[in-house]
Write a protein that holds these residues in place. Structure first.
Motif, PDB file in Angstrom:
ATOM      1  N   UNK A 155       0.571  -1.143   0.019  1.00 10.55           N
ATOM      2  CA  UNK A 155      -0.088  -0.514   0.273  1.00 10.55           C
ATOM      3  C   UNK A 155       1.440   0.973  -0.048  1.00 10.55           C
ATOM      4  N   UNK A 156       1.897   1.068   0.800  1.00  9.90           N
ATOM      5  CA  UNK A 156       3.090   2.401   0.670  1.00  9.90           C
ATOM      6  C   UNK A 156       3.307   2.182  -0.883  1.00  9.90           C
ATOM      7  N   UNK A 157       4.058   1.393  -1.604  1.00  8.44           N
ATOM      8  CA  UNK A 157       4.400   1.360  -2.715  1.00  8.44           C
ATOM      9  C   UNK A 157       3.264   2.312  -3.698  1.00  8.44           C
ATOM     10  N   UNK A 158       2.571   1.741  -3.418  1.00  3.55           N
ATOM     11  CA  UNK A 158       1.014   2.253  -4.276  1.00  3.55           C
ATOM     12  C   UNK A 158       0.614   4.198  -3.847  1.00  3.55           C
ATOM     13  N   UNK A 159       1.181   4.457  -2.869  1.00  3.05           N
ATOM     14  CA  UNK A 159       0.988   6.048  -1.902  1.00  3.05           C
ATOM     15  C   UNK A 159       2.104   6.692  -3.051  1.00  3.05           C
ATOM     16  N   UNK A 160       2.732   5.810  -2.799  1.00  4.19           N
ATOM     17  CA  UNK A 160       4.513   6.338  -3.185  1.00  4.19           C
ATOM     18  C   UNK A 160       4.266   6.858  -4.754  1.00  4.19           C
ATOM     19  N   UNK A 161       3.798   5.593  -5.227  1.00  3.75           N
ATOM     20  CA  UNK A 161       3.239   5.785  -6.805  1.00  3.75           C
ATOM     21  C   UNK A 161       2.304   6.822  -7.514  1.00  3.75           C
ATOM     22  N   UNK A 162       1.508   7.123  -6.204  1.00  2.00           N
ATOM     23  CA  UNK A 162       0.594   8.034  -6.945  1.00  2.00           C
ATOM     24  C   UNK A 162       0.655   9.485  -6.626  1.00  2.00           C
ATOM     25  N   UNK A 166       9.216   2.295 -11.568  1.00  2.00           N
ATOM     26  CA  UNK A 166       9.464   0.991 -10.526  1.00  2.00           C
ATOM     27  C   UNK A 166       9.209   0.983 -10.088  1.00  2.00           C
ATOM     28  N   UNK A 167       7.404   1.898  -9.223  1.00  2.00           N
ATOM     29  CA  UNK A 167       6.928   1.323  -8.539  1.00  2.00           C
ATOM     30  C   UNK A 167       5.392   0.271  -8.860  1.00  2.00           C
ATOM     31  N   UNK A 168       5.610   0.480 -10.331  1.00  2.00           N
ATOM     32  CA  UNK A 168       4.282  -0.271 -10.874  1.00  2.00           C
ATOM     33  C   UNK A 168       4.401  -1.678 -11.285  1.00  2.00           C
ATOM     34  N   UNK A 223      -3.422  19.385 -15.027  1.00  7.58           N
ATOM     35  CA  UNK A 223      -3.095  19.262 -13.974  1.00  7.58           C
ATOM     36  C   UNK A 223      -1.705  19.728 -13.570  1.00  7.58           C
ATOM     37  N   UNK A 224      -0.900  20.142 -11.776  1.00  2.02           N
ATOM     38  CA  UNK A 224      -0.178  20.964 -12.311  1.00  2.02           C
ATOM     39  C   UNK A 224       0.843  20.473 -12.482  1.00  2.02           C
ATOM     40  N   UNK A 225       1.097  18.845 -12.306  1.00  2.37           N
ATOM     41  CA  UNK A 225       1.924  18.113 -12.271  1.00  2.37           C
ATOM     42  C   UNK A 225       2.492  18.119 -13.961  1.00  2.37           C
ATOM     43  N   UNK A 226       3.555  17.572 -14.184  1.00  5.61           N
ATOM     44  CA  UNK A 226       3.936  17.784 -16.081  1.00  5.61           C
ATOM     45  C   UNK A 226       4.941  16.742 -15.897  1.00  5.61           C
ATOM     46  N   UNK A 227       5.107  15.442 -16.977  1.00  5.40           N
ATOM     47  CA  UNK A 227       6.206  14.733 -17.352  1.00  5.40           C
ATOM     48  C   UNK A 227       7.353  14.938 -17.458  1.00  5.40           C
ATOM     49  N   UNK A 228       8.346  14.305 -16.352  1.00  6.35           N
ATOM     50  CA  UNK A 228       9.934  14.807 -16.802  1.00  6.35           C
ATOM     51  C   UNK A 228      10.279  12.656 -17.459  1.00  6.35           C
ATOM     52  N   UNK A 229      11.375  12.435 -17.664  1.00  8.44           N
ATOM     53  CA  UNK A 229      11.874  11.439 -17.496  1.00  8.44           C
ATOM     54  C   UNK A 229      12.017  10.525 -16.939  1.00  8.44           C
ATOM     55  N   UNK A 230      12.569  11.675 -15.489  1.00  8.18           N
ATOM     56  CA  UNK A 230      13.122  11.191 -14.413  1.00  8.18           C
ATOM     57  C   UNK A 230      11.778  10.864 -13.342  1.00  8.18           C
ATOM     58  N   UNK A 231      10.384  11.878 -13.341  1.00  2.96           N
ATOM     59  CA  UNK A 231       9.581  11.060 -12.891  1.00  2.96           C
ATOM     60  C   UNK A 231       8.760   9.952 -13.630  1.00  2.96           C
ATOM     61  N   UNK A 232       9.089   9.704 -15.186  1.00  2.00           N
ATOM     62  CA  UNK A 232       7.922   8.615 -14.887  1.00  2.00           C
ATOM     63  C   UNK A 232       9.074   7.716 -14.514  1.00  2.00           C
ATOM     64  N   UNK A 233      10.140   6.787 -14.786  1.00  2.00           N
ATOM     65  CA  UNK A 233      11.024   6.342 -14.500  1.00  2.00           C
ATOM     66  C   UNK A 233      10.700   5.548 -13.000  1.00  2.00           C
TER      67      UNK A 233
END
Ligand code: NFE
Length: 474
Positions: free
Chosen positions: A155-162, A194-196, A180-190
């Motif tokens: 559950x922690x993994x899923x929360x951290x992923x979100x 990992x969590x996914x 959204x206020x968030x924008x995708x970057x290569x690093x965030x996607x990577x």
């Protein structure tokens, strides 16, 4: 002699709920012969929103509940976008689905291992797993017991992923009208990937096998807790992993015939005949809905209204979504709800991998269309517990009316104007009971719906102590 057993509060759910059941001998066996579900707190969120800036709505409604805040942010943003005519760019839709998907995953894992499993297995003999009723524990489920603490990590993994795109979990700040206020970057996607990947492995090698094992050991619960079998979904999420239709389509089925029918939001009404709301507000569509509490009130026994579709009660949730989508059609019962929820988790994770691959780093995430001074909008989506709707009216740049209709409001609803029981009340009828003093079987039926009364009602009566009592009944 029949007995009335009252469980107040019902534990291992979200929010505050009372269940009253009448138990009597039916062909020599103790069974539930009548049931009443009560939401014991009043929800005032709709009233809080009156007169506010529409942009406050996703932030405030996200606080309705800590377990499904993302769905409220999503429904609220969609409702405002419908009123403004703005359309989120593709990147923003993908980010929303990824954060919403993360929320479904954490919620389903929480539900199976921490809220439901203890109806079937003993937890560690320490708080918070004790005290617990020791009735009809069949054994053979050591695998599940051994995964209770691993589930907390999952559950922690899923929360951290979100939180990668949500900013934080619960109550992420990423959902705003137009994107959204968030924008995708290569690093965030990577990081997200990992969590996914960890969670995909956990769900396919641990959660699904555990749910299947439970359904095998307690296979009698494949025919307990059915109810009417009416299922409804508003539909949600973007394209499936093949880039085709919505991951979950909207629709409904009724009774045993289960022919797929269309869903139209105009056909929803909310009865208040047995709810603590003013009778003049009876059977309104949420677009015209009002929240006028009236307590006490003759015959009323719940703070939940009783939503109906063309006057019929419907069950919402993972089983409804998976059935309507054609992904799971084994049956409607306690164990079918658990199985459908587990399979749905894997389905969502698979689609999330596809959505992650579709993100364009550096791409647009917001359509800056302005809020109109007047307008109306509906935001329909799905929450972990089922279909969720927000209805907004905007006048002179302010919210003039707001209505929230949550899945638990459908599932745990009281009787309606035609005295029809709510889905959980109906599902309880016929449940065999071993010990009326400790009706674990009632808990199993209730928990299979994963009720959240925090979503359904808010604001509490102070100084009211929990009671658990059993009284004789002639
Ligand atoms: Ni409080 Fe919620 C979900 C919503 S419940 S958890 O899922 O909306 O009815």
């Amino acid at each position: 002699m029949a007995t009335i057993t009252i469980m107040d509060p019902v534990t291992r759910i979200e929010g505050h709920m009372k269940v009253k059941v009448k138990i009597d001998k039916v062909q020599g066996q103790n069974k539930v012969v009548n049931a009443w579900c009560t939401g014991t707190l009043f929800r005032g969120f709709e009233s809080l929103l009156q007169g506010r800036d529409p942009w406050d709505a996703p932030v405030i409604t996200g606080r309705i509940c800590g377990v499904c805040p993302v769905s409220h942010g999503m429904a609220s943003s969609i409702a405002i976008e419908a009123a403004t005519g703005s359309k989120p760019p593709k990147n923003a839709s993908l980010i929303r689905d990824l954060v919403l998907g993360s929320n479904f995953v954490q919620s389903h894992i929480l539900h199976f291992y921490l809220l439901s499993a203890l109806d079937y297995v003993k937890g560690p003999q320490t708080a918070p797993w004790t005290p617990a009723w020791d009735v009809d524990m069949r054994g053979g489920l050591d695998e599940i017991s051994s995964h209770l603490t691993l589930a907390i990590k999952a559950r922690t993994q899923a929360h951290t992923m979100g939180a990668v795109f949500g900013g934080k979990m619960p109550t992420p700040h990423t959902f705003i009208p137009g994107g959204t206020t968030a924008a995708p970057t290569e690093s965030l996607i990577a990081t997200f990937r990992q969590h996914l990947s960890w969670l995909d492995n956990f769900v396919n090698t641990t959660y699904i096998p555990d749910a299947e094992l439970l359904a095998k050991v307690y296979d009698d619960y494949l025919s307990i807790g059915r109810g009417r079998g009416n299922l409804l979904s508003y539909g949600a999420f973007g394209p499936d992993e093949n880039g085709c239709n919505k991951l979950f389509k909207s629709g409904r089925v009724t009774g045993r015939r289960k022919k797929l029918k269309r869903f139209v939001a105009d056909s929803i009404t909310e009865s208040v005949s047995y709810s603590w709301y003013d009778e003049s507000t009876n059977n309104l569509n949420p677009a015209d809905g009002v929240t006028t509490p009236k307590y006490p009130k003759d015959k009323a026994y719940s703070w939940l209204k009783a939503p109906r579709y063309k006057s019929k009660p419907y069950e919402l949730g993972p089983l409804a979504r998976m059935w309507i989508n054609g992904d799971y059609r084994n049956g409607v019962s306690v164990m079918d709800r658990h199985l459908a929820r587990a399979y749905e988790t894997a389905k969502i994770l698979k689609a999330m991998d596809y959505w992650l691959n579709q993100l364009t780093p550096g791409g647009e995430v917001h359509d800056a269309s302005t809020t109109p001074t007047d307008g109306i909008g509906i935001g329909l989506t799905e929450a972990p517990r089922g279909a969720l709707g927000h209805w907004i009216q905007i006048k002179d740049g302010k919210i003039s009316n707001y209505q929230v209709l949550t899945p638990t409001c459908w599932n745990a609803s009281p009787r309606d104007s035609k005295r029809k029981k709510g889905p959980m009340e109906k599902a309880l009828i016929g449940t065999p009971i071993e010990d009326p003093d400790k009706p674990i079987e009632v808990m199993r039926v209730i928990h299979s719906f994963d009720p959240c009364l925090s979503c359904a009602v808010h604001i509490m009566r102070p100084n009211r102590k929990p009671v658990i009592l059993r009284a004789g009944c002639p």
